[in-house]
Design a protein around this motif. Structure first.
Motif, mmCIF file in Angstrom:
data_model
loop_
_atom_site.group_PDB
_atom_site.id
_atom_site.type_symbol
_atom_site.label_atom_id
_atom_site.label_comp_id
_atom_site.label_asym_id
_atom_site.label_seq_id
_atom_site.Cartn_x
_atom_site.Cartn_y
_atom_site.Cartn_z
ATOM 1 N N ARG A 24 -21.412 -41.864 -9.075
ATOM 2 C CA ARG A 24 -22.748 -42.397 -8.836
ATOM 3 C C ARG A 24 -23.756 -41.249 -8.803
ATOM 4 N NH1 ARG A 24 -20.666 -46.027 -3.927
ATOM 5 N NH2 ARG A 24 -20.221 -43.911 -3.307
ATOM 6 N N ILE A 25 -24.856 -41.438 -9.475
ATOM 7 C CA ILE A 25 -25.895 -40.404 -9.530
ATOM 8 C C ILE A 25 -26.611 -40.329 -8.192
ATOM 9 C CG2 ILE A 25 -28.042 -39.689 -10.645
ATOM 10 C CD1 ILE A 25 -27.010 -41.101 -13.190
ATOM 11 N N THR A 46 -30.526 -31.207 -22.594
ATOM 12 C CA THR A 46 -29.398 -31.396 -21.699
ATOM 13 C C THR A 46 -29.929 -31.637 -20.295
ATOM 14 O OG1 THR A 46 -28.041 -29.919 -23.040
ATOM 15 C CG2 THR A 46 -27.289 -30.346 -20.800
ATOM 16 N N VAL A 47 -29.432 -32.666 -19.660
ATOM 17 C CA VAL A 47 -29.863 -33.004 -18.309
ATOM 18 C C VAL A 47 -28.666 -32.872 -17.375
ATOM 19 C CG1 VAL A 47 -30.807 -34.806 -16.823
ATOM 20 C CG2 VAL A 47 -31.581 -34.606 -19.189
ATOM 21 N N LYS A 48 -28.869 -32.128 -16.283
ATOM 22 C CA LYS A 48 -27.825 -32.003 -15.263
ATOM 23 C C LYS A 48 -28.266 -32.774 -14.028
ATOM 24 C CE LYS A 48 -26.184 -27.500 -16.737
ATOM 25 N NZ LYS A 48 -25.901 -26.125 -16.317
ATOM 26 N N TYR A 49 -27.300 -33.390 -13.349
ATOM 27 C CA TYR A 49 -27.615 -34.138 -12.144
ATOM 28 C C TYR A 49 -26.382 -34.152 -11.248
ATOM 29 C CZ TYR A 49 -25.529 -37.627 -15.232
ATOM 30 O OH TYR A 49 -24.704 -38.274 -16.118
ATOM 31 N N TRP A 50 -26.605 -34.429 -9.971
ATOM 32 C CA TRP A 50 -25.532 -34.466 -8.985
ATOM 33 C C TRP A 50 -24.960 -35.883 -8.906
ATOM 34 C CZ3 TRP A 50 -23.723 -30.077 -6.986
ATOM 35 C CH2 TRP A 50 -24.551 -28.951 -7.037
ATOM 36 N N VAL A 51 -23.635 -35.960 -8.823
ATOM 37 C CA VAL A 51 -22.952 -37.241 -8.650
ATOM 38 C C VAL A 51 -21.952 -37.127 -7.502
ATOM 39 C CG1 VAL A 51 -23.174 -37.914 -11.069
ATOM 40 C CG2 VAL A 51 -21.133 -36.712 -10.320
ATOM 41 N N ASP A 52 -21.629 -38.262 -6.889
ATOM 42 C CA ASP A 52 -20.585 -38.240 -5.865
ATOM 43 C C ASP A 52 -19.236 -38.370 -6.553
ATOM 44 O OD1 ASP A 52 -20.242 -40.921 -6.486
ATOM 45 O OD2 ASP A 52 -21.177 -41.669 -4.652
#
Length: 106
Positions: free
Chosen positions: A103-104, A93-99
């Motif tokens: 958009r990543i 599982t990959v978590k990332y910030w988006v607006d």
């Protein structure tokens, strides 16, 4: 796609007994028991990692294909430096910030 055959049973037995497979057996495996492949193209070769499936088990075969050879077309002109090694598929599982638009950011 896995092909159930006497060949696959024989090969699996050899792998389990830590017997070395011949280049012809390895070529047959990457050709007939292909599951997934990753290719890194070099100037005169293709460094290839192929995952094969035998009797519901997965094995990685690293090999090099030399496409420029007219002597052995159809991936027969290849070098196998290692024997197959059993591999396992794991999910990550990959978590990332988006607006707010999706958009990543990072």
């Amino acid at each position: 796609m896995e092909i159930d055959s006497d060949f696959s049973k024989l090969i699996l037995e050899k792998i389990d007994n830590k017997e070395n497979l011949t280049d012809d057996e390895l070529r047959e495996l990457v050709k007939e028991f292909f599951y997934r492949e990753r290719i890194k193209k070099e100037e005169n070769s293709e460094e290839t990692s192929t995952v094969i499936i035998l009797q519901g088990r997965y094995f990685l075969i690293d090999w090099t294909y030399y496409p420029g050879s007219a002597v052995c077309p159809d991936k027969l002109n290849s070098t196998f430096l290692y024997q197959p090694q059993e591999v396992y598929l794991r999910e990550k599982t990959v978590k990332y910030w988006v607006d707010k638009y999706g958009r990543i950011l990072y």
